[in-house]
Scaffold this active site. Structure first.
Site, PDB file in Angstrom:
ATOM      1  NE  ARG A 234      14.005  29.900  68.283  1.00 33.00           N
ATOM      2  CZ  ARG A 234      13.826  30.902  69.162  1.00 33.00           C
ATOM      3  NH1 ARG A 234      14.863  31.532  69.666  1.00 33.00           N
ATOM      4  NH2 ARG A 234      12.618  31.231  69.566  1.00 33.00           N
ATOM      5  CD  GLU A 263      18.288  26.343  72.735  1.00 32.00           C
ATOM      6  OE1 GLU A 263      17.342  26.625  73.501  1.00 32.00           O
ATOM      7  OE2 GLU A 263      18.791  27.154  71.949  1.00 32.00           O
ATOM      8  CG  HIS A 281      17.565  30.182  74.432  1.00 31.62           C
ATOM      9  ND1 HIS A 281      17.009  29.406  73.456  1.00 31.62           N
ATOM     10  CD2 HIS A 281      17.056  31.428  74.227  1.00 31.62           C
ATOM     11  CE1 HIS A 281      16.193  30.118  72.702  1.00 31.62           C
ATOM     12  NE2 HIS A 281      16.207  31.370  73.159  1.00 31.62           N
TER      13      HIS A 281
HETATM   14  C1  DGY Z   1      12.404  34.296  71.600  1.00 34.48           C
HETATM   15  O1  DGY Z   1      11.692  35.217  71.953  1.00 34.48           O
HETATM   16  O2  DGY Z   1      12.372  33.854  70.446  1.00 34.48           O
HETATM   17  C2  DGY Z   1      13.302  33.690  72.618  1.00 34.48           C
HETATM   18  O3  DGY Z   1      14.417  33.115  72.040  1.00 34.48           O
HETATM   19  C3  DGY Z   1      12.567  32.672  73.472  1.00 34.48           C
HETATM   20  O4  DGY Z   1      12.081  31.650  72.660  1.00 34.48           O
END
Ligand code: DGY
Length: 326
Positions: A234, A263, A281
């Site tokens: 993240r 983001e 992402h």
């Molecule tokens: C997750 O599965 O955490 C992906 O990054 C989508 O949010």
């Protein structure tokens, strides 16, 4: 009995939507963007279920605005955008799609590692700009992986999948995790030692209060000048401004990023780093995985609405199983 009403914040696969439509009245949010907070609040008012695609923030205010809500299914594994405790307090089950995207996301991690150390995106830009003058012994040199050390921060499913692929590239794997894990082929290290020893550091840790800005200027300062940082976890796990500064100042050799602090905004200094590979992402974005995620989210949502504990519930005790009306 009235059919449950559900909101799917952005489209999922048609066959998963068909599964939902067979039992529920379904509203689907926009296909080209994340719905705004107000759009979600308006659409959710009378809903029994919510399927979140993206990072719609679910907090106490949103939950209170949807008094009928019984079930939230998240399309994805990370639920840092959902206040699960607030949902539990309101007897709302929350599920994710754990296990559906492990290998896909690990593959993207390796794609970013390779693209970063071998300057693939930078080379692509050069070729397209018509600046390639031909083969040269010293032209566009990268860094090889064989014999090097990979430091994996976070030893969950994805971290372990990344580690399993390390021997194929001749890399030694180290790992750091907040909780001790059984041996999975990566030698455990303290975080500082891992940062000092690794040639590539990859972040796979989930976001929580403890991991927010886990990697800041001090931690980046521990890395080798020749090392690379890859983030498939993240964005807020890294202090993005500090990372961009370190890359621009040559404190580390480069970065491969799939996730960002705000983001879809990207820190302007990162855009100035030719040796940063920036992906939008897409860790779980394969046809196969997104199909799996769509089904898992739909099945969990339907289970919850039918009064059964959703198989991937994060708070299974939030409601009493078997009572779909309470
Ligand atoms: C997750 O599965 O955490 C992906 O990054 C989508 O949010």
């Amino acid at each position: 009995m009235a059919r449950p009403r559900i909101l799917v914040t952005r489209p999922v696969t048609e066959d998963a939507l068909a599964l939902l439509r067979a039992e529920c009245d379904v509203t689907v949010g926009p296909g080209d963007r994340e719905a705004s907070r107000q759009e979600i609040l308006d659409a959710l008012r009378d809903c029994d279920g919510l399927l979140i695609v993206g990072h719609t923030r679910v907090d106490a205010t949103l939950l209170d605005a949807a008094p009928k809500l019984r079930m939230i299914a998240n399309f994805g594994v990370g639920v840092d955008h959902i206040d699960v405790a607030a949902a539990t307090a309101r007897k709302v089950w929350v599920s994710n799609t754990a296990g559906s995207l492990t290998e896909t996301t690990a593959e993207l991690g390796w794609a970013l590692i390779l693209a970063t150390v071998r300057r693939v995106a930078e080379g692509d830009r050069l070729v397209r700009a018509g600046q390639w003058k031909g083969f040269g012994a010293f032209f566009f040199l990268g860094t090889e992986l064989v014999g090097k050390t990979l430091g994996i921060v976070g030893a969950g499913r994805i971290g372990q999948a990344v580690a399993r692929k390390a021997p194929a590239f001749g890399m030694k794997a180290l790992s750091w995790s907040r909780t001790p894990k059984p041996d999975f082929g990566a030698q455990p290290r303290e975080l500082d030692a891992l940062l000092r020893e690794s040639d590539v550091v990859i972040l796979t840790v989930s976001l929580s209060a403890e991991t927010r800005h886990l990697i800041g200027a001090r931690e980046i300062g521990l890395m080798k000048k020749s090392a690379f940082l890859v983030n498939i976890a993240r964005g807020p796990v890294v202090d993005e401004a500090a990372l961009a500064r370190a890359i621009l100042d040559g404190k580390i050799a480069g970065a491969g990023l799939d996730v960002y602090e705000k983001e879809p905004e990207i820190h302007p200094d990162l855009l100035r780093c030719p040796n940063a590979v920036l992906a939008p992402h897409i860790g779980s974005a394969t046809v196969e995985t997104r199909r799996r995620m769509s089904f898992l989210a739909a099945e969990n949502l339907l289970a919850g609405l039918n009064g059964r504990v959703p198989p991937l519930a994060l708070n299974p005790g939030a409601r009493v199983s078997g009572n779909s009306a309470s």
